[in-house]
Scaffold this active site. Structure first.
Site: not given
Length: 203
Positions: A9-11, A25, A178
């Site tokens: 995950a990427t935030a 994402e 991601s």
């Protein structure tokens, strides 16, 4: 022994003088296996507060629910909305209380209150750091490099939104866990609103 599996995950979050942008994402992956391309990792708590997260979806949803319920309870009792710092501190206590079996989630708390816009970064144990911008998750190194190069304290909220999308696109292109589209929440004096950026899927 089972092999170690990365939770992808990427935030990212960016604060300006006008407000805060949170973005993440949408891919849900387990190792290099994609479970879904429609995972929600950005959550509106109320019209002044939202969170974005990287980690396990179930833990993100649990933390978002805890925050929503407590924000609503505070508002009903006190007849006013809680401050961003108050909600971040509450979440910190909840996360620290689980330090021996922690939530597998890093969290960005973003919002606006009487003191102005705030962006607070939290690790799985609930440590609090306020910053102007941040990136979390497996693609954080890629995303933060883009933000580092272009962030300006006086940039507009619209420019911050474009920068957040640009940073996540960079992560999506090079981080194998991601992907999917991008969910955003933009928070300013007019409230919090969700947006979605659909990306072309390359096969």
């Amino acid at each position: 022994m089972g092999e170690e599996v990365s939770i992808g995950a990427t935030a990212v979050g960016i604060k300006t003088k006008e407000g805060v942008v949170l973005a993440a994402e949408k891919r849900v992956s387990y190792g290099f296996y994609t479970l879904s391309t429609a995972g929600k990792k950005v959550f509106i708590v109320n019209d002044r507060l939202a969170i974005a997260s990287a980690g396990i979806i179930a833990d993100m949803q649990t933390l978002a629910k805890i925050l929503k319920l407590n924000a609503k309870a505070y508002e009903l009792e006190m007849k006013r909305k809680p401050s961003v710092h108050a909600m971040a501190k509450l979440l910190s206590v909840v996360m620290f209380s689980r330090r021996f079996m922690p939530f597998f989630a890093e969290v960005l708390v973003g919002g606006i209150d009487d003191e102005g816009p705030h962006l607070i970064v939290m690790d799985p144990l609930g440590s609090l750091i306020e910053d102007n911008y941040a990136a979390l998750g497996t693609g954080a190194k890629l995303a933060i490099a883009i933000i580092d190069a272009s962030y300006k304290p006086d940039m507009s909220l619209q420019d911050a939104k474009k920068l957040a999308v640009q940073a996540l696109k960079a992560a999506l292109e090079r981080d194998p866990v991601s992907g999917g589209g991008i969910d955003l929440v933009v928070i300013d004096k007019n409230g919090a609103r969700e947006e979605e950026v659909k990306l072309q899927v390359l096969i």
